[in-house]
Enzyme design. Structure first.
Site, PDB file in Angstrom:
ATOM      1  N   ASN A 167     -53.590  44.473 -17.114  1.00  0.00           N
ATOM      2  CA  ASN A 167     -52.874  43.310 -16.706  1.00  0.00           C
ATOM      3  C   ASN A 167     -51.777  42.504 -17.698  1.00  0.00           C
ATOM      4  O   ASN A 167     -50.630  42.275 -17.375  1.00  0.00           O
ATOM      5  CB  ASN A 167     -53.562  42.131 -15.994  1.00  0.00           C
ATOM      6  CG  ASN A 167     -54.609  41.501 -17.094  1.00  0.00           C
ATOM      7  OD1 ASN A 167     -55.150  42.428 -17.748  1.00  0.00           O
ATOM      8  ND2 ASN A 167     -54.934  40.395 -16.727  1.00  0.00           N
ATOM      9  N   LYS A 220     -57.837  52.116 -27.126  1.00  0.00           N
ATOM     10  CA  LYS A 220     -57.857  52.846 -25.867  1.00  0.00           C
ATOM     11  C   LYS A 220     -56.981  52.318 -25.084  1.00  0.00           C
ATOM     12  O   LYS A 220     -57.023  51.371 -24.411  1.00  0.00           O
ATOM     13  CB  LYS A 220     -59.024  53.255 -25.145  1.00  0.00           C
ATOM     14  CG  LYS A 220     -59.003  54.021 -24.053  1.00  0.00           C
ATOM     15  CD  LYS A 220     -60.041  53.831 -22.790  1.00  0.00           C
ATOM     16  CE  LYS A 220     -59.492  54.653 -21.602  1.00  0.00           C
ATOM     17  NZ  LYS A 220     -58.119  53.968 -21.061  1.00  0.00           N
ATOM     18  N   GLU A 278     -65.094  40.798 -22.474  1.00  0.00           N
ATOM     19  CA  GLU A 278     -64.293  39.722 -21.975  1.00  0.00           C
ATOM     20  C   GLU A 278     -64.249  40.382 -20.422  1.00  0.00           C
ATOM     21  O   GLU A 278     -63.433  41.167 -20.354  1.00  0.00           O
ATOM     22  CB  GLU A 278     -62.852  39.554 -22.641  1.00  0.00           C
ATOM     23  CG  GLU A 278     -63.261  39.418 -23.922  1.00  0.00           C
ATOM     24  CD  GLU A 278     -63.646  37.964 -24.248  1.00  0.00           C
ATOM     25  OE1 GLU A 278     -63.822  37.014 -23.293  1.00  0.00           O
ATOM     26  OE2 GLU A 278     -63.778  37.274 -25.238  1.00  0.00           O
ATOM     27  N   GLU A 311     -64.456  39.690  -7.664  1.00  0.00           N
ATOM     28  CA  GLU A 311     -63.219  39.509  -8.114  1.00  0.00           C
ATOM     29  C   GLU A 311     -62.302  40.472  -7.401  1.00  0.00           C
ATOM     30  O   GLU A 311     -62.416  41.683  -7.186  1.00  0.00           O
ATOM     31  CB  GLU A 311     -63.130  40.024  -9.635  1.00  0.00           C
ATOM     32  CG  GLU A 311     -61.791  39.560 -10.251  1.00  0.00           C
ATOM     33  CD  GLU A 311     -61.907  39.932 -11.654  1.00  0.00           C
ATOM     34  OE1 GLU A 311     -62.428  41.113 -11.902  1.00  0.00           O
ATOM     35  OE2 GLU A 311     -61.380  39.348 -12.420  1.00  0.00           O
ATOM     36  N   GLY A 371     -62.142  43.937 -19.495  1.00  0.00           N
ATOM     37  CA  GLY A 371     -62.071  44.658 -18.194  1.00  0.00           C
ATOM     38  C   GLY A 371     -62.909  44.242 -17.185  1.00  0.00           C
ATOM     39  O   GLY A 371     -63.407  42.883 -17.248  1.00  0.00           O
ATOM     40  N   SER A 372     -63.370  45.105 -16.455  1.00  0.00           N
ATOM     41  CA  SER A 372     -64.062  44.827 -15.197  1.00  0.00           C
ATOM     42  C   SER A 372     -65.598  44.637 -15.458  1.00  0.00           C
ATOM     43  O   SER A 372     -65.914  45.183 -16.553  1.00  0.00           O
ATOM     44  CB  SER A 372     -63.808  45.740 -14.113  1.00  0.00           C
ATOM     45  OG  SER A 372     -64.518  47.074 -14.243  1.00  0.00           O
ATOM     46  N   CYS A 396     -57.439  37.699 -15.286  1.00  0.00           N
ATOM     47  CA  CYS A 396     -58.827  37.211 -15.079  1.00  0.00           C
ATOM     48  C   CYS A 396     -59.106  35.567 -14.879  1.00  0.00           C
ATOM     49  O   CYS A 396     -59.983  35.174 -14.341  1.00  0.00           O
ATOM     50  CB  CYS A 396     -59.667  37.486 -16.637  1.00  0.00           C
ATOM     51  SG  CYS A 396     -58.765  36.747 -17.793  1.00  0.00           S
TER      52      CYS A 396
HETATM   53  P1  NAD Z   1     -61.486  48.525 -15.783  1.00  0.00           P
HETATM   54  O1  NAD Z   1     -62.806  48.292 -16.328  1.00  0.00           O
HETATM   55  O2  NAD Z   1     -61.307  49.269 -14.539  1.00  0.00           O
HETATM   56  O3  NAD Z   1     -60.826  49.133 -16.956  1.00  0.00           O
HETATM   57  C1  NAD Z   1     -60.721  48.543 -18.317  1.00  0.00           C
HETATM   58  C2  NAD Z   1     -60.629  49.659 -19.443  1.00  0.00           C
HETATM   59  O4  NAD Z   1     -61.854  50.385 -19.681  1.00  0.00           O
HETATM   60  C3  NAD Z   1     -59.621  50.756 -19.184  1.00  0.00           C
HETATM   61  O5  NAD Z   1     -59.003  51.268 -20.303  1.00  0.00           O
HETATM   62  C4  NAD Z   1     -60.321  51.930 -18.751  1.00  0.00           C
HETATM   63  O6  NAD Z   1     -59.871  53.379 -18.813  1.00  0.00           O
HETATM   64  C5  NAD Z   1     -61.631  51.818 -19.721  1.00  0.00           C
HETATM   65  N1  NAD Z   1     -62.876  52.597 -19.047  1.00  0.00           N
HETATM   66  C6  NAD Z   1     -63.182  52.532 -17.696  1.00  0.00           C
HETATM   67  N2  NAD Z   1     -64.400  53.350 -17.744  1.00  0.00           N
HETATM   68  C7  NAD Z   1     -64.680  53.521 -19.110  1.00  0.00           C
HETATM   69  C8  NAD Z   1     -65.940  54.085 -19.687  1.00  0.00           C
HETATM   70  N3  NAD Z   1     -67.033  54.574 -18.938  1.00  0.00           N
HETATM   71  N4  NAD Z   1     -66.340  53.951 -20.971  1.00  0.00           N
HETATM   72  C9  NAD Z   1     -65.305  53.406 -21.750  1.00  0.00           C
HETATM   73  N5  NAD Z   1     -64.012  52.823 -21.128  1.00  0.00           N
HETATM   74  C10 NAD Z   1     -63.916  52.794 -19.867  1.00  0.00           C
HETATM   75  O7  NAD Z   1     -60.601  47.319 -15.698  1.00  0.00           O
HETATM   76  P2  NAD Z   1     -59.356  47.145 -15.307  1.00  0.00           P
HETATM   77  O8  NAD Z   1     -59.052  46.903 -13.750  1.00  0.00           O
HETATM   78  O9  NAD Z   1     -58.314  47.682 -16.073  1.00  0.00           O
HETATM   79  O10 NAD Z   1     -58.944  45.640 -15.555  1.00  0.00           O
HETATM   80  C11 NAD Z   1     -59.030  44.389 -14.947  1.00  0.00           C
HETATM   81  C12 NAD Z   1     -60.139  43.571 -15.244  1.00  0.00           C
HETATM   82  O11 NAD Z   1     -60.245  42.945 -16.520  1.00  0.00           O
HETATM   83  C13 NAD Z   1     -60.670  42.454 -14.197  1.00  0.00           C
HETATM   84  O12 NAD Z   1     -61.985  42.244 -13.989  1.00  0.00           O
HETATM   85  C14 NAD Z   1     -60.045  41.313 -15.014  1.00  0.00           C
HETATM   86  O13 NAD Z   1     -60.780  39.889 -14.833  1.00  0.00           O
HETATM   87  C15 NAD Z   1     -60.501  41.580 -16.670  1.00  0.00           C
HETATM   88  N6  NAD Z   1     -59.745  40.903 -17.608  1.00  0.00           N
HETATM   89  C16 NAD Z   1     -60.338  40.114 -18.340  1.00  0.00           C
HETATM   90  C17 NAD Z   1     -59.961  39.464 -19.329  1.00  0.00           C
HETATM   91  C18 NAD Z   1     -60.614  38.220 -20.177  1.00  0.00           C
HETATM   92  O14 NAD Z   1     -60.258  37.655 -21.222  1.00  0.00           O
HETATM   93  N7  NAD Z   1     -61.951  37.725 -19.719  1.00  0.00           N
HETATM   94  C19 NAD Z   1     -58.287  39.635 -19.539  1.00  0.00           C
HETATM   95  C20 NAD Z   1     -57.896  40.250 -18.843  1.00  0.00           C
HETATM   96  C21 NAD Z   1     -58.433  41.230 -17.843  1.00  0.00           C
END
Ligand code: NAD
Length: 486
Positions: free
Chosen positions: A152, A175, A252, A383, A228-229, A286
């Site tokens: 994002n 990554k 996070e 979410e 991430g998620s 997020c």
């Molecule tokens: P995602 O979890 O789908 O992917 C995040 C990253 O993880 C990507 O680079 C992906 O390739 C990698 N990934 C996926 N599977 C993996 C695995 N098995 N092992 C290691 N890496 C792996 O998340 P997204 O859809 O890209 O991002 C959105 C999410 O991020 C939302 O949930 C959002 O709330 C969160 N987010 C949180 C913050 C915070 O500071 N808390 C900030 C920004 C976004």
């Protein structure tokens, strides 16, 4: 210029994947294929970690203020290249221009902040009950850190992790998110130009289950810093716990952030902040405000003010626009299906709920507002990460707090009220990492710790000086300086 071929950034150079496979990067603005991206494999990750392991020790021995100098030069380069980097962020995410350049500026601010922390890389001295003994703590680098990114805010996301990690004396293997692949390479070139020694920063391209898993499993990685998620965060935690040698894991994660509107709120201000919280970056934040909890007495008036403001939101990616596209066609389809499903279960659609046909084939969704969504419904609990927000009617303050706390998340939240007791009660009783009074649900800065509780994170805070505690280990030093006389 956005390149048509995107490679890894390893050992200060661009490199294709050992397997030769590629995947497409499409523009969210018009669905065009803008680049082919090298699809990394475990061997590419191993190579990046080899290089990082070799580079880490020399970098760690450079005094912290000198490491800070490199970050300071990187911050200056970010400011000088605002246009170029803003364009990369915009091609990758489609976000409106002012948001893309704001991301460059906030990344530069963080670099400058972390540069100055190099001169304050303090530990503590402690008293000892034993004569001729001194005790102190020092910050020790971890070694090789993995930084796994969401899509994002690709540049700010990298800056948040990489600047403090480098300041603390670590090497980093980042990554890239597969949907925003080039930013991490452009960041590598910028760090090289700022004087970062060769190999201290690398970025690998590819899919989570392929390169992400390889990175997390490699036992030379001492810290996995993930944004991430929730499902991916939990999987990473599990993968690390199955290693023979553990690593520190900083998670996070997501949010389902409430904005409470009390009956003594300034409704115009609350509507303005509710709309910004819900729709900036197309709700792909997020900290997006996705649950608007409104006192019964002002519900109808607030709904009207909020819907009027939401109808004025300019959807598009131009200089005056406020709400850009979502990141992929798949995401757009998922969001439309989630809204349809909620309507079938009894929700009432007040605005949006459809793709913006005039901007097709771009992945634009009209700002969407729903009401009559049950607090237990999956739409309230999960979410969505899109421009969708729900209105909830409550009798009063106690119900509002209960509803605010009624999800598995705890990232941010806001309250609009002129009553200082309600303010203090909200601060005390709403469980989250950040609370905002009479403002939006988002809010972050280089000096501010940010992170969540419950499923929103595992207790770490980035950035602020608290980020140094993510990227360092505290080492306690006990010196018996005259052992014979102890
Ligand atoms: P995602 O979890 O789908 O992917 C995040 C990253 O993880 C990507 O680079 C992906 O390739 C990698 N990934 C996926 N599977 C993996 C695995 N098995 N092992 C290691 N890496 C792996 O998340 P997204 O859809 O890209 O991002 C959105 C999410 O991020 C939302 O949930 C959002 O709330 C969160 N987010 C949180 C913050 C915070 O500071 N808390 C900030 C920004 C976004």
């Amino acid at each position: 210029m956005y390149p048509s071929e995107i490679l890894h950034w390893i050992d200060d150079g661009e490199a294709a994947s050992s397997g030769g496979a590629t995947f497409e990067k499409r523009s969210p603005i018009d669905d065009r294929v803008v680049a082919r991206v090298t699809r990394g494999a475990a061997a590419d990750v191993a190579r990046a970690i080899d290089v990082a392991t070799r580079a880490a020790e020399t970098w760690a021995r450079l005094p912290a203020p000198r490491r800070g100098d490199v970050l300071g030069r990187a911050a200056a380069l970010l400011r000088a290249k605002e246009q170029e980097l803003g364009e990369i962020v915009q091609v990758e995410t489609g976000k409106p221009w002012k948001n893309a350049v704001a991301e460059v500026a906030s990344s530069a601010d963080l670099g400058a902040f972390m540069d100055s922390e190099g001169s304050r890389f303090y530990g503590k001295t402690m008293t000892s009950p034993v004569p001729n003994r001194s005790v102190r703590t020092v910050r020790a680098p971890i070694g090789v850190c993995a930084a796994i990114m969401p899509f994002n805010s690709p540049l700010a996301g990298i800056a948040w992790k990489v600047f403090p990690a480098l300041l603390c004396g670590n090497a980093v293997v980042a990554k890239s998110h597969e949907l925003t692949p080039y930013t991490a390479v452009a960041f590598g070139k910028l760090l090289r130009d700022a004087g970062l020694p060769r190999g201290v920063y690398s970025a690998v391209q590819g899919l989570g289950p392929e390169v992400g898993t390889a990175l997390v499993r490699d036992e030379r990685v001492g810290l996995v810093s993930f944004t991430g998620s929730v499902p991916t965060g939990k999987l990473i935690q599990k993968t690390v716990s199955e290693r023979a040698v553990l690593a520190k894991v900083c998670l996070e994660l997501g949010g389902r952030n409430p904005l409470i509107v009390c009956d003594d709120a300034d409704l115009t201000l609350a509507a303005e902040h509710a709309v910004a919280s819900a729709f900036i970056d197309a709700g792909q934040r997020c900290a997006a405000g996705s649950r608007l909890i409104v006192f019964d007495r002002v519900y109808d008036a607030f709904r009207e003010a909020m819907l009027t403001r939401a109808a004025a939101v300019k959807v598009g990616s131009g200089p005056q626009d406020e709400c850009g596209p979502v990141i992929s066609r798949q995401s757009l389809e998922r969001l439309l299906a989630a809204v349809d499903g909620a309507v079938q279960r009894g929700a009432r659609l007040l605005a949006g709920g459809r793709a913006v046909d005039a901007l097709a084939p771009g992945y634009y969704m009209a700002p969407t507002v729903l009401e009559h969504v049950s607090p237990d419904d999956e739409l309230s609990q999960q979410e969505l990460f899109g421009p969708v927000t729900c209105l909830y009617r409550v009798k009063g303050f106690t119900d509002a707090i209960e509803l605010a706390n009624g999800t598995a998340f705890g990232l941010t939240g806001a309250i609009h009220t002129s009553n200082s007791h309600r303010v203090e009660e909200f601060i005390a009783r709403y469980r989250a990492g950040l609370v905002s009074i009479n403002g939006p649900t988002y809010g972050a800065g280089p000096h501010m710790p940010f992170g969540g509780v419950k499923n929103s994170g595992n207790g770490f805070r980035e950035p602020g000086t608290e980020a140094l505690d993510v990227y360092c280990e505290w080492k306690t030093v006990v010196v018996n300086h005259d052992p014979a006389r102890v």
